[in-house]
Design a protein around this motif. Structure first.
Motif, PDB file in Angstrom:
ATOM      1  N   MET B   1       0.757  -1.164   0.030  1.00 24.35           N
ATOM      2  CA  MET B   1       0.135   0.026   0.168  1.00 24.35           C
ATOM      3  C   MET B   1       0.910   1.296   0.068  1.00 24.35           C
ATOM      4  O   MET B   1       1.765   1.223   0.759  1.00 24.35           O
ATOM      5  N   ALA B   2       0.657   2.088  -0.847  1.00 27.08           N
ATOM      6  CA  ALA B   2       1.647   3.616  -0.929  1.00 27.08           C
ATOM      7  C   ALA B   2       1.117   4.377   0.143  1.00 27.08           C
ATOM      8  O   ALA B   2      -0.014   4.403   0.559  1.00 27.08           O
ATOM      9  N   LYS B   3       2.189   4.726   0.624  1.00 33.36           N
ATOM     10  CA  LYS B   3       1.954   5.587   1.922  1.00 33.36           C
ATOM     11  C   LYS B   3       1.802   6.948   1.210  1.00 33.36           C
ATOM     12  O   LYS B   3       1.966   7.320   0.203  1.00 33.36           O
ATOM     13  N   LYS B   4       1.001   7.760   2.496  1.00 32.04           N
ATOM     14  CA  LYS B   4       0.640   9.181   1.924  1.00 32.04           C
ATOM     15  C   LYS B   4       1.761  10.070   1.758  1.00 32.04           C
ATOM     16  O   LYS B   4       2.480  10.045   2.665  1.00 32.04           O
ATOM     17  N   ILE B   5       1.622  10.879   0.986  1.00 31.51           N
ATOM     18  CA  ILE B   5       2.564  12.061   0.562  1.00 31.51           C
ATOM     19  C   ILE B   5       2.176  12.992   1.627  1.00 31.51           C
ATOM     20  O   ILE B   5       1.372  13.584   1.674  1.00 31.51           O
ATOM     21  N   LEU B   6       3.239  13.436   2.427  1.00 30.51           N
ATOM     22  CA  LEU B   6       2.855  14.324   3.404  1.00 30.51           C
ATOM     23  C   LEU B   6       3.265  15.892   2.811  1.00 30.51           C
ATOM     24  O   LEU B   6       2.637  16.732   2.963  1.00 30.51           O
ATOM     25  N   LEU B   7       4.521  15.745   2.220  1.00 28.41           N
ATOM     26  CA  LEU B   7       4.843  17.095   1.640  1.00 28.41           C
ATOM     27  C   LEU B   7       5.136  16.816   0.008  1.00 28.41           C
ATOM     28  O   LEU B   7       5.768  16.009  -0.109  1.00 28.41           O
ATOM     29  N   LYS B   8       4.582  17.764  -0.549  1.00 33.06           N
ATOM     30  CA  LYS B   8       5.193  17.534  -2.202  1.00 33.06           C
ATOM     31  C   LYS B   8       5.670  18.959  -2.553  1.00 33.06           C
ATOM     32  O   LYS B   8       4.984  20.110  -2.353  1.00 33.06           O
ATOM     33  N   ILE B   9       6.911  18.761  -3.345  1.00 32.36           N
ATOM     34  CA  ILE B   9       7.574  20.061  -3.962  1.00 32.36           C
ATOM     35  C   ILE B   9       7.321  19.855  -5.289  1.00 32.36           C
ATOM     36  O   ILE B   9       7.719  18.816  -5.857  1.00 32.36           O
ATOM     37  N   ASP B  10       6.728  20.730  -5.976  1.00 32.85           N
ATOM     38  CA  ASP B  10       6.234  20.480  -7.573  1.00 32.85           C
ATOM     39  C   ASP B  10       6.573  21.719  -8.178  1.00 32.85           C
ATOM     40  O   ASP B  10       6.304  22.682  -8.069  1.00 32.85           O
ATOM     41  N   ASN B  11       7.894  21.366  -8.830  1.00 32.49           N
ATOM     42  CA  ASN B  11       8.583  22.469  -9.853  1.00 32.49           C
ATOM     43  C   ASN B  11       8.772  23.660  -9.392  1.00 32.49           C
ATOM     44  O   ASN B  11       8.469  24.840  -9.706  1.00 32.49           O
ATOM     45  N   VAL B  12       9.331  23.598  -8.220  1.00 30.40           N
ATOM     46  CA  VAL B  12       9.789  24.691  -7.130  1.00 30.40           C
ATOM     47  C   VAL B  12      11.225  25.429  -7.703  1.00 30.40           C
ATOM     48  O   VAL B  12      12.092  24.646  -8.064  1.00 30.40           O
ATOM     49  N   SER B  13      10.886  26.729  -8.246  1.00 31.95           N
ATOM     50  CA  SER B  13      12.460  27.611  -8.272  1.00 31.95           C
ATOM     51  C   SER B  13      12.306  28.688  -7.290  1.00 31.95           C
ATOM     52  O   SER B  13      11.496  29.031  -6.836  1.00 31.95           O
ATOM     53  N   TYR B  14      13.821  28.974  -7.031  1.00 32.80           N
ATOM     54  CA  TYR B  14      13.758  30.212  -6.117  1.00 32.80           C
ATOM     55  C   TYR B  14      15.115  31.023  -6.597  1.00 32.80           C
ATOM     56  O   TYR B  14      16.087  30.345  -6.838  1.00 32.80           O
ATOM     57  N   ARG B  15      14.650  32.333  -6.624  1.00 27.41           N
ATOM     58  CA  ARG B  15      16.078  33.058  -6.627  1.00 27.41           C
ATOM     59  C   ARG B  15      16.127  34.158  -5.680  1.00 27.41           C
ATOM     60  O   ARG B  15      15.013  34.358  -5.175  1.00 27.41           O
ATOM     61  N   TYR B  16      17.156  34.618  -5.053  1.00 30.47           N
ATOM     62  CA  TYR B  16      17.059  35.622  -4.176  1.00 30.47           C
ATOM     63  C   TYR B  16      16.429  36.975  -4.569  1.00 30.47           C
ATOM     64  O   TYR B  16      16.574  37.183  -6.000  1.00 30.47           O
ATOM     65  N   ALA B  17      15.940  37.811  -4.006  1.00 32.46           N
ATOM     66  CA  ALA B  17      15.108  38.977  -4.359  1.00 32.46           C
ATOM     67  C   ALA B  17      16.112  39.901  -4.952  1.00 32.46           C
ATOM     68  O   ALA B  17      15.915  40.793  -6.096  1.00 32.46           O
ATOM     69  N   ASP B  18      17.428  39.970  -4.949  1.00 38.43           N
ATOM     70  CA  ASP B  18      18.358  41.000  -5.346  1.00 38.43           C
ATOM     71  C   ASP B  18      19.321  40.237  -6.393  1.00 38.43           C
ATOM     72  O   ASP B  18      20.113  40.866  -6.978  1.00 38.43           O
ATOM     73  N   ALA B  19      18.673  39.026  -6.823  1.00 41.19           N
ATOM     74  CA  ALA B  19      19.612  38.166  -7.710  1.00 41.19           C
ATOM     75  C   ALA B  19      19.108  38.430  -9.174  1.00 41.19           C
ATOM     76  O   ALA B  19      18.067  39.112  -9.462  1.00 41.19           O
ATOM     77  N   GLU B  20      20.080  38.312 -10.091  1.00 39.99           N
ATOM     78  CA  GLU B  20      19.556  38.593 -11.617  1.00 39.99           C
ATOM     79  C   GLU B  20      18.436  37.566 -12.013  1.00 39.99           C
ATOM     80  O   GLU B  20      18.025  36.846 -11.079  1.00 39.99           O
ATOM     81  N   LYS B  21      17.751  38.146 -12.878  1.00 36.19           N
ATOM     82  CA  LYS B  21      16.434  37.393 -13.387  1.00 36.19           C
ATOM     83  C   LYS B  21      16.426  35.933 -13.476  1.00 36.19           C
ATOM     84  O   LYS B  21      15.579  35.280 -13.219  1.00 36.19           O
ATOM     85  N   ASP B  22      17.736  35.424 -13.988  1.00 37.46           N
ATOM     86  CA  ASP B  22      17.539  34.141 -14.191  1.00 37.46           C
ATOM     87  C   ASP B  22      18.554  33.209 -13.246  1.00 37.46           C
ATOM     88  O   ASP B  22      18.862  32.230 -13.588  1.00 37.46           O
ATOM     89  N   ASP B  23      19.149  34.028 -12.587  1.00 38.74           N
ATOM     90  CA  ASP B  23      20.063  33.511 -11.539  1.00 38.74           C
ATOM     91  C   ASP B  23      19.292  32.873 -10.417  1.00 38.74           C
ATOM     92  O   ASP B  23      19.080  33.347  -9.206  1.00 38.74           O
ATOM     93  N   TYR B  24      18.779  31.735 -10.622  1.00 34.77           N
ATOM     94  CA  TYR B  24      18.026  30.754  -9.723  1.00 34.77           C
ATOM     95  C   TYR B  24      19.122  29.902  -8.669  1.00 34.77           C
ATOM     96  O   TYR B  24      20.084  29.360  -9.027  1.00 34.77           O
ATOM     97  N   VAL B  25      18.490  29.817  -7.315  1.00 33.12           N
ATOM     98  CA  VAL B  25      19.410  28.957  -6.690  1.00 33.12           C
ATOM     99  C   VAL B  25      18.867  27.436  -6.658  1.00 33.12           C
ATOM    100  O   VAL B  25      19.600  26.579  -6.799  1.00 33.12           O
ATOM    101  N   LEU B  26      17.555  27.480  -6.737  1.00 33.53           N
ATOM    102  CA  LEU B  26      16.837  26.504  -7.117  1.00 33.53           C
ATOM    103  C   LEU B  26      16.049  26.262  -8.321  1.00 33.53           C
ATOM    104  O   LEU B  26      15.531  27.558  -8.599  1.00 33.53           O
ATOM    105  N   LYS B  27      16.177  25.435  -9.057  1.00 32.94           N
ATOM    106  CA  LYS B  27      15.484  25.201 -10.516  1.00 32.94           C
ATOM    107  C   LYS B  27      14.499  24.137 -10.626  1.00 32.94           C
ATOM    108  O   LYS B  27      14.847  23.162 -10.902  1.00 32.94           O
ATOM    109  N   ASP B  28      13.297  24.289 -10.917  1.00 38.73           N
ATOM    110  CA  ASP B  28      12.278  23.315 -11.085  1.00 38.73           C
ATOM    111  C   ASP B  28      12.639  22.111 -10.362  1.00 38.73           C
ATOM    112  O   ASP B  28      12.850  20.759 -10.701  1.00 38.73           O
ATOM    113  N   ILE B  29      12.580  22.185  -8.955  1.00 40.63           N
ATOM    114  CA  ILE B  29      12.696  20.913  -8.044  1.00 40.63           C
ATOM    115  C   ILE B  29      11.484  20.373  -7.871  1.00 40.63           C
ATOM    116  O   ILE B  29      10.263  21.038  -7.749  1.00 40.63           O
ATOM    117  N   SER B  30      11.333  19.065  -7.981  1.00 39.61           N
ATOM    118  CA  SER B  30      10.072  18.273  -7.548  1.00 39.61           C
ATOM    119  C   SER B  30      10.243  17.182  -6.600  1.00 39.61           C
ATOM    120  O   SER B  30      11.155  16.173  -7.191  1.00 39.61           O
TER     121      SER B  30
END
Lengths: 504, 223
Positions: B1-30
């Motif tokens: 039986m498949a266990k319940k997914i508690l936390l799901k990260i779906d296509n998450v990207s992150y860049r700092y507020a003062d970073a360049e437009k394409d300068d992501y720390v995380l890109k498309d994480i799932s």
């Protein structure tokens, strides 16, 4: 609840930091409580001054009005006419005085009557410049610069001036120290046929206490009155006429108003000069009293004069102390708030890590703010109470030293007044002359012409009272909350992630 | 039986507020996280491991994509409540309140979460014992405890309100090998015995070996 518990734990575990904040609050509280106490003491002093200097009203000549009627270009208006006009304005009967005094605005009243007389076997000082007329023309005379009513010459001639006072309170010259008994005393029996005379007149006629004088009505030689000398007085040098070898009052015989009343009864044509003084209920009723006198028929050539300027003058110094205290308090509070603000800012920067941890484990911004503010308020409250206690100890000697001069001068003033009357202690003597003072005359002999004794100032028991404590806590809490706002603003702005990253 | 997914990260990207437009720390994480497992997120320095943990823990919310906890988008829930009840966080530098004792730190965490515990002191002692601390250490200021002991207190604190998920950022980074193994055993026991979802950010191979699932972050892209 856990916020308060956490705040208490934090205060206890960070004693050094909170002690620093507490010491600053303690200093603010001490200085604030002292200044608040001074402010309250000043208010008490001002209030007591108002009680001490009762509002006195006298009747003075409305010179402007009178001069308006006098046309200098009209040859018929001679100087004599003008003098007669001034003189007639002074003719206020005792009945008029009693009528004016019958007012809800009047607490008590007294008056002086004077006229010219001759005397048997009594030589008057004869220096031409001697001012027997002078004194005759200035009956009454308020205490300490009070105008004391009308200043114009009595029309009745005579070698001497006889001046009758209705009560002790009316004897302004003795109260303000112009006259002082050198032998005997002022008779307190205002029904008696007693008198006191100037020491120079006594020396000239080789008279002493217990001798008698027979005075003669200046208008009717057949009417004579025998007076017993109960005291001999001296006149202060500063008021003497430098052109004369005698003092102004040398030919003045001082007695009570009943003697004058008997003379007036015996001779209805006797011209006298009267000077009433009314003790008003408060300074706010002056205009009403003035209007009432006009309605009761007071001549338009007379006007009501008061000692309000004198009262305000007397409280000016204390008002300045009060204003200084208030200014000092404001400056203390401003500086205190700024210092607390800065310390809080530093404190918050030091506790950033703690804020970060609390926020990370889910404590809301407002809860963190409330905890920090609670800590500040608890520390402030404890040290404000401590400061109030210390301040109350400090403020007593500070306030008393401010009051000391006033107490001393007032007590000396009372002592001098008693001495001027030739009494060791006026308060202990029988209150025998009251029946002559009218229904509203003050019965308390500790009170002279509106001057009250100052026993109330002998000690200040609780300068920092509940009122001061309340004001102090309110002000202290106000500056604590104002300075605490910086804490709250900072906490709202902090990001826990940033704090923890900085820490790492 | 498949266990319940508690936390799901779906296509998450992150860049700092003062970073360049394409300068992501995380890109498309799932990534998906289930209860009863120990997850290791590894990667080199600057790969975004701690940033990802910050996003999961709700300390940072300006990300692109979606992170859901029990099906609820993190952006839409009260993150203070989420951190105080749903997840427990353990840091490399422990992040305990230094002016408090071990037990006070644990009880404060219970107070903040507002969980109903009949006897908080008793519960705190039980938790301390469960992570290998004895009762004699309960009243000691945390600064007087060793690194390993402080980390145990941090774990006990994170468990005080019985969260479903435990996030740990380099929890053994300051500890010796022996202590590291003891701490890891605690984590494994929490996953296996108490069905917790344990997520450990690390670059320790030892930790990765003991994890059920390993996610590796590379610069701007997950493997």
């Amino acid at each position: 609840m856990y916020i308060l518990k956490n705040a208490l734990v934090s205060i206890w575990r960070n004693k050094g930091r909170n002690l620093l904040i507490g010491i600053i609050i303690l200093v603010i509280a001490c200085s604030s409580s002292v200044t608040l106490a001074i402010n309250n003491s000043s208010n008490s002093l001002i209030e007591s001054y108002k009680n001490k200097y009762e509002v006195l009203a006298t009747l003075g000549v409305n010179r402007e009005n009178m001069m308006g009627e006098f046309d200098p270009n009209n040859k018929d208006n001679s100087r004599e006419d003008m003098m007669n006009k001034f003189s007639s304005a002074s003719k206020i009967s005792i009945e008029d005085i009693e009528k004016y005094a019958d007012s809800k605005y009047v607490k008590s009243y007294y008056y002086t009557i004077s006229t010219g007389v001759n005397a048997e076997d009594l030589e008057a000082a004869s220096a031409s410049s001697s001012s027997e007329g002078n004194d005759r023309g200035f009956p009454g005379g308020g205490r300490g610069g009070m105008g004391g009513g009308m200043n114009f010459t009595n029309a009745t001639s005579g070698d001497f001036t006889i001046k009758g006072y209705s009560s002790i309170e009316a004897m302004n010259e003795f109260i303000d120290g112009r006259y002082k008994i050198s032998s005997g005393e002022v008779s307190e029996d205002f029904d008696s046929m007693d008198c006191i005379i100037n020491s120079e007149l006594a020396t000239l006629n080789e008279m002493s206490v217990g001798d008698t004088i027979t005075i003669i009505d200046a208008e009717d030689d057949s009417k004579t009155y025998e007076l017993t000398v109960t005291g001999i007085f001296e006149e202060a040098n500063e008021d003497s006429n430098t052109m004369s070898m005698f003092s102004d009052s040398v030919n003045t015989i001082i007695t009570n108003s009943n003697v004058l009343a008997k003379m007036m009864t015996a001779n209805s044509d006797l011209v006298v000069s009267t000077s009433p003084t009314f003790v008003l209920t408060s300074d706010e009723v002056v205009d009403n009293f003035s209007s009432e006198l006009t309605e009761k028929g007071l001549s338009e050539n007379l006007m009501v004069e008061t000692n309000l300027d004198q009262v305000e003058g007397a409280t000016k110094t204390i008002s300045n102390v009060k204003n200084f205290a208030v200014t000092f308090l404001v400056i203390t509070l401003i500086i205190g708030t700024v210092v607390l603000l800065v310390i809080n800012m530093i404190n918050i920067r030091e506790r950033k890590y703690e804020i970060g941890v609390l926020r990370t484990i889910g404590m809301k911004k407002m809860a963190v703010s409330m905890q920090f503010l609670s800590e500040l308020i608890i520390v402030a409250f404890v040290f404000l109470l401590l400061g109030a206690g210390i301040g109350s100890i400090i403020s007593v000697p500070v306030s008393n030293s401010l009051l000391e001069n006033e107490i001393t001068s007032s007590q000396e003033e009372m002592s001098n007044i008693q001495g001027n009357f030739g009494k060791g202690n006026m308060g202990e003597r029988p209150d025998s002359g009251q029946e002559n003072r009218g229904n509203k005359m003050p019965g308390n002999l500790d009170k002279f012409n509106g001057v009250t004794t100052v026993q109330v100032f002998d000690s200040i028991n609780a300068v920092v009272d509940f009122k001061v404590l309340g004001e102090l806590l309110a002000l202290g809490m106000l500056i604590t909350v104002i300075s605490g706002i910086s804490t709250m603003v900072s906490i709202q702005r902090f990001s826990p992630l940033t704090i923890l990253k900085e820490r790492s | 039986m498949a266990k319940k997914i508690l936390l799901k990260i779906d296509n998450v990207s992150y860049r700092y507020a003062d970073a360049e437009k394409d300068d992501y720390v995380l890109k498309d994480i799932s990534f998906d996280f289930e209860c009863g497992k120990v997850y290791a997120i590894k990667g080199k320095s600057g790969s975004g491991k701690t940033t990802l943990l910050s996003l999961i823990s709700g300390l940072e919310k300006d990300y692109e994509g979606s992170i859901t906890f029990n099906g609820k988008e993190l952006r839409k829930i009260d993150l203070d409540l989420y951190r105080s009840r749903d997840i427990g966080i353990v840091f490399q530098s422990y992040n305990l309140l230094p002016h408090m004792s071990a037990m006070e730190n644990i009880i404060l965490s219970m107070d903040i979460s507002k969980v109903k515990v009949p006897d908080k002191k008793k519960r705190a002692i039980e938790l301390m014992e469960s992570v290998g601390l004895d009762e004699t250490q309960k009243d000691r200021r945390v600064l007087k405890l060793s690194g390993g002991e402080q980390q145990r207190v941090a774990i006990a604190r994170s468990l005080s309100y019985n969260p479903e998920m435990l996030l740990a950022d380099e929890p053994t980074g300051n500890l010796d090998k022996e202590t590291e193994n003891e701490i890891l055993k605690i984590f494994k026991d929490l996953a296996k015995k108490e069905n917790k979802c344990v997520v450990i950010v690390t670059h320790s191979e030892n930790v990765c070996k003991q994890a059920d699932v390993i996610y590796e972050l590379k610069k701007k892209k997950a493997k």
